[in-house]
Design a protein around this motif. Structure first.
Motif, PDB file in Angstrom:
ATOM      1  N   ASP A 129      -6.424 -15.552  26.641  1.00  0.00           N
ATOM      2  CA  ASP A 129      -5.520 -14.662  27.350  1.00  0.00           C
ATOM      3  C   ASP A 129      -4.494 -15.492  28.111  1.00  0.00           C
ATOM      4  O   ASP A 129      -4.836 -16.456  28.798  1.00  0.00           O
ATOM      5  CB  ASP A 129      -6.304 -13.777  28.317  1.00  0.00           C
ATOM      6  CG  ASP A 129      -5.424 -12.743  28.977  1.00  0.00           C
ATOM      7  OD1 ASP A 129      -4.861 -13.067  30.051  1.00  0.00           O
ATOM      8  OD2 ASP A 129      -5.307 -11.634  28.444  1.00  0.00           O
ATOM      9  N   ARG A 164      -2.879 -14.947  30.732  1.00  0.00           N
ATOM     10  CA  ARG A 164      -2.953 -14.894  32.187  1.00  0.00           C
ATOM     11  C   ARG A 164      -4.295 -15.383  32.715  1.00  0.00           C
ATOM     12  O   ARG A 164      -4.344 -16.166  33.667  1.00  0.00           O
ATOM     13  CB  ARG A 164      -2.682 -13.468  32.674  1.00  0.00           C
ATOM     14  CG  ARG A 164      -1.339 -12.930  32.188  1.00  0.00           C
ATOM     15  CD  ARG A 164      -1.066 -11.520  32.674  1.00  0.00           C
ATOM     16  NE  ARG A 164      -0.750 -11.484  34.093  1.00  0.00           N
ATOM     17  CZ  ARG A 164      -0.403 -10.381  34.751  1.00  0.00           C
ATOM     18  NH1 ARG A 164      -0.360  -9.226  34.099  1.00  0.00           N
ATOM     19  NH2 ARG A 164      -0.119 -10.421  36.027  1.00  0.00           N
ATOM     20  N   SER A 165      -5.384 -14.967  32.108  1.00  0.00           N
ATOM     21  CA  SER A 165      -6.695 -15.314  32.645  1.00  0.00           C
ATOM     22  C   SER A 165      -7.261 -16.598  32.064  1.00  0.00           C
ATOM     23  O   SER A 165      -8.131 -17.233  32.671  1.00  0.00           O
ATOM     24  CB  SER A 165      -7.686 -14.177  32.379  1.00  0.00           C
ATOM     25  OG  SER A 165      -8.018 -14.104  31.006  1.00  0.00           O
ATOM     26  N   GLU A 179      -9.157 -16.660  29.488  1.00  0.00           N
ATOM     27  CA  GLU A 179     -10.423 -16.341  28.837  1.00  0.00           C
ATOM     28  C   GLU A 179     -10.201 -16.144  27.331  1.00  0.00           C
ATOM     29  O   GLU A 179      -9.170 -15.609  26.908  1.00  0.00           O
ATOM     30  CB  GLU A 179     -11.020 -15.077  29.449  1.00  0.00           C
ATOM     31  CG  GLU A 179     -11.393 -15.250  30.914  1.00  0.00           C
ATOM     32  CD  GLU A 179     -11.812 -13.944  31.568  1.00  0.00           C
ATOM     33  OE1 GLU A 179     -11.663 -12.880  30.912  1.00  0.00           O
ATOM     34  OE2 GLU A 179     -12.268 -13.980  32.723  1.00  0.00           O
ATOM     35  N   ARG A 200      -9.252 -21.703  35.449  1.00  0.00           N
ATOM     36  CA  ARG A 200      -8.160 -20.928  34.841  1.00  0.00           C
ATOM     37  C   ARG A 200      -6.865 -21.737  34.822  1.00  0.00           C
ATOM     38  O   ARG A 200      -6.143 -21.751  33.816  1.00  0.00           O
ATOM     39  CB  ARG A 200      -7.958 -19.627  35.606  1.00  0.00           C
ATOM     40  CG  ARG A 200      -9.139 -18.690  35.477  1.00  0.00           C
ATOM     41  CD  ARG A 200      -8.878 -17.312  36.035  1.00  0.00           C
ATOM     42  NE  ARG A 200     -10.044 -16.449  35.836  1.00  0.00           N
ATOM     43  CZ  ARG A 200     -10.022 -15.145  35.804  1.00  0.00           C
ATOM     44  NH1 ARG A 200      -8.879 -14.504  35.934  1.00  0.00           N
ATOM     45  NH2 ARG A 200     -11.129 -14.448  35.624  1.00  0.00           N
TER      46      ARG A 200
END
Length: 363
Positions: free
Chosen positions: A15, A17-18, A20, A351
């Protein structure tokens, strides 16, 4: 003429943004195929959170480097349309819930191997080098065995697993070793002996087909190459090119040794397993097992021994100066494992570490 080299890289979809892992491979692959007009560059992998690309066979390392950068960039551009990024990480630093890919093969793997298959969200780098025949290829496999752990240490890029520091530089190698056919192998002596053993492994019924002969190095079952499969995917694409350069040097050096009638070193598999474990544990941060003595030695000394071993082949292919420069660079900054740990120490955030690795993956 120099042998041709092809590279397969497995990449992690995360992802944007995250950071993950995201199960988007089907959508990303479909878009990448439309964008490039090619259906053979990108391929699905065992899990939906990863994808793979393969380069053309290249004799020129500059051309290989350009192609690796191009396909990494194309993968990133296709992923961006779905709010995702591409990271050249051999395991996910952040917790992941792997999703097995579609199709009968992957379903069979999940049923047959259970948690081993479900947890196998790992990304490696495979290097193919052309050989003239299966006989030459097996002679090469017999002679490069002691050097493969050094390549693992050089490319180590998986210190984190499910949000935890594993204390390993390549934890991917430990996860990968759970497959029943993975790891180092004995000296075969001939192509007939190699194929006989491969057939015997399939006849056990444990493995589905020849594609599951997961030796650290094997004869390719679909190309006229030897395939070296021991490495983590490299965070920095320059390290992938260095890996390919050294692998071609090893293959050429081994083939010359075979033609000269020099026998391979008959090191037992148990020692090679120890060397692989040590390489996965320490990477370039401590000692490795010296390929010629199987005794502990500083990692930098072992890298110098590897370079000396392939020097003649690199001189003949015109790659010596670039290999020396690239080796100095990776020794100084470290492979991906060192970079990831340094980023986490600086930022305190996995992150943020993944976001920085996404940028570095583009070179």
């Amino acid at each position: 003429m120099a042998r041709t080299v092809g590279v397969e890289e497995e990449l992690l979809l995360v992802d944007a943004r995250s950071g993950e892992p995201q199960a988007l491979s089907s959508a990303v692959l479909a878009l990448a195929e439309r964008r490039t007009g090619k259906d053979s560059v990108f391929e699905p992998e065992l899990h939906h959170q990863q994808l793979e690309f393969a380069t053309e066979p290249r004799a020129d390392m500059t051309e290989l480097a350009e192609e690796i950068l191009r396909w990494r960039a194309e993968a990133a551009a296709s992923a961006a349309d779905f709010g995702a990024s591409v990271a050249a990480l051999a395991t996910s630093p952040l917790p992941a819930k792997p999703v097995i890919g579609e199709g009968e093969r992957y379903s069979w793997l999940a049923r047959r191997f259970g948690l081993t298959a479900r947890e196998q969200l790992t990304c490696g780098c495979h290097v193919h080098v052309s050989v003239a025949s299966d006989e030459e290829g097996v002679a090469v496999l017999d002679r490069i065995r002691p050097w493969l752990p050094v390549l693992l240490a050089l490319t180590s890029n998986s210190p984190y697993w499910q949000g935890q520091d594993t204390s390993y530089s390549s934890y991917r190698s430990r996860v990968w070793s759970r497959w029943p056919s993975a790891g180092p192998v004995e000296v075969f002596g001939s192509a007939e002996s190699y194929h006989r053993q491969a057939d015997a492994l399939i006849d056990t019924g444990v493995l589905r087909d020849k594609g599951m002969i997961y030796f650290d190095a094997r004869l390719s079952y679909c190309y006229p190459t030897v395939e070296i499969r021991v490495a983590d995917v490299c965070l920095d694409p320059a390290d992938t090119v260095l890996l390919a350069t050294l692998v071609r040097g090893l293959v050429e050096t081994a083939a010359r040794s075979w033609r000269a009638g020099e026998p391979p070193d008959a090191l037992p598999v148990s020692l090679l397993r120890m060397a692989a474990w040590q390489a996965g544990r320490s990477g370039l941060e401590g000692s490795l097992l010296h390929p010629l003595t199987m005794k502990p030695a500083p990692a930098e000394d072992v890298l110098n021994v590897l370079l000396a071993h392939v020097r003649g082949a690199l001189e003949d292919s015109g790659d010596l100066a670039s290999a020396e420069s690239a080796l100095r660079a990776v020794t100084s900054r470290g492979p991906g494992a060192r970079v990831q740990r340094r980023l986490l120490a600086e930022t305190g955030s996995l992150r943020t570490t993944v976001a920085e690795c996404v940028a570095r993956s583009r070179g």
